[in-house]
Write an enzyme that holds these catalytic residues in place. Structure first.
Site, PDB file in Angstrom:
ATOM      1  CE1 TYR A 122      -3.195  -2.882   0.262  1.00 21.45           C
ATOM      2  CE2 TYR A 122      -3.500  -2.411   2.578  1.00 21.45           C
ATOM      3  CZ  TYR A 122      -3.806  -3.160   1.462  1.00 21.45           C
ATOM      4  OH  TYR A 122      -4.724  -4.178   1.551  1.00 21.45           O
ATOM      5  CB  SER A 123       1.130   4.348  -0.156  1.00 21.20           C
ATOM      6  OG  SER A 123      -0.134   4.882  -0.427  1.00 21.20           O
TER       7      SER A 123
END
Length: 322
Positions: A59-60
């Protein structure tokens, strides 16, 4: 807030978990919130009794883990006061071993996650998908070694075919390794295909279900309309809605009007009522989203309401879990 056992394990989690995918680096995910904007939302969840937080290394590009670690360290006095989950599988680099579920990557990825999270262990380490390129025995033994080392307390899985999960779980049990205690699958009123095999299998094996996307990326909260109108950045980035899904949305809206509550609370109440579901993973980009999740615990849908929201469902093709 209610607290429940995660499957047949002894681990207690809040009745819903806060999904930390919504927080990270806005330059990588347009709808992600930076740490300063995420703090009040996470604090709202903590003050509401949430103790279960879920993220992933992908995530990110790891920024979600960094934000998660920083915020939880601010809001809890002791590390043992909350349950922290992360995942491994998707690429975190450009090298051929920077992905998948090989022993090399699983162990290296956990060490990297721990550094970003600022902790020396995670409570739940989940394989994000099934890896067709790695023998299941290799993955199972790597996960078991991490449990024995104390860096991981429990192991879980996410989003795969029932036969794949059965293969992994049987391998763990037969070899006396740490068995999976949780399954994080996509499960909501417009995607119920796992009710055919995966849901009853998890119930039979004592595996706790912690579904993600309980509101179908906002569709069941009304953020996307049949007309094509959208109300949030996340909704604008979503795709794949069917006409039948909006029929379900209409049914949820009808019940919500009758009960005089937001649509999200009805959709969540339906999921909380499913016996195999322990703690849905709830994404939140506003404090109101957390408040809806807490309030939905008080809603008990009657038989007529259940029939109304379930009736419009049309079967769909299973995801390819890519």
């Amino acid at each position: 807030m209610e607290y429940v056992r995660l499957g047949s394990s002894g681990l207690k989690v809040s009745r819903f978990g806060l999904g930390m995918m919504s927080y990270g680096d806005p330059s990588l995910q347009s709808w992600a919130l930076a740490e300063d904007r995420a703090e009040s939302i996470v604090r709202c969840a903590v003050e509401g009794g949430v103790t279960f937080f879920d993220t992933a290394d992908t995530y990110s590009d790891g920024a979600s883990e960094v934000v998660t670690g920083r915020l939880l360290a601010k809001m809890f006095r002791h590390r043992d006061d909350y349950v922290l989950a992360t995942k491994v599988f998707y690429p975190v680099g450009s090298g051929p071993n920077d992905r998948g579920l090989s022993r090399k990557h699983v162990i290296s990825a956990l060490d990297a996650s721990l550094r970003r999270l600022g902790t020396d262990y995670v409570d739940l380490y989940q394989i994000h998908r099934f890896d067709v390129d790695t023998p299941v025995e290799e993955t199972i033994r790597a996960l078991d070694d991490l449990v024995r080392s104390g860096k991981v307390r429990y192991v879980g899985a996410s989003a795969m075919y029932a036969w794949q999960f059965a293969k992994l779980q049987c391998c763990a049990v037969v070899n006396g390794c740490a068995a999976f205690v949780a399954m994080q699958n996509r499960y909501n009123l417009v995607n119920r295909e796992d009710e055919r095999e995966l849901v009853p299998m998890c119930a039979d094996m004592g595996v706790g279900m912690i579904p993600y996307s309980p509101l179908a990326r906002g569709l069941l909260a009304g953020t996307r309309q049949r007309s094509g109108d959208t109300r949030t950045r996340r909704a604008a980035a979503a795709s794949g809605d069917r006409l039948a899904d909006f029929d379900v949305q209409d049914a949820v809206a009808d019940v919500a009007r009758r009960l005089d509550v937001p649509m999200a609370r009805v959709a969540l109440a339906w999921l909380f009522g499913k016996p195999a579901v322990c703690a849905p993973i709830m994404g939140a980009t506003r404090e109101a989203h957390v408040q809806d999740a807490v309030a939905s615990l008080e809603i008990k849908l009657g038989e007529d309401d259940l029939a109304r929201v379930e009736a419009p469902y049309v079967p769909r093709l299973l995801s390819d879990f890519s």
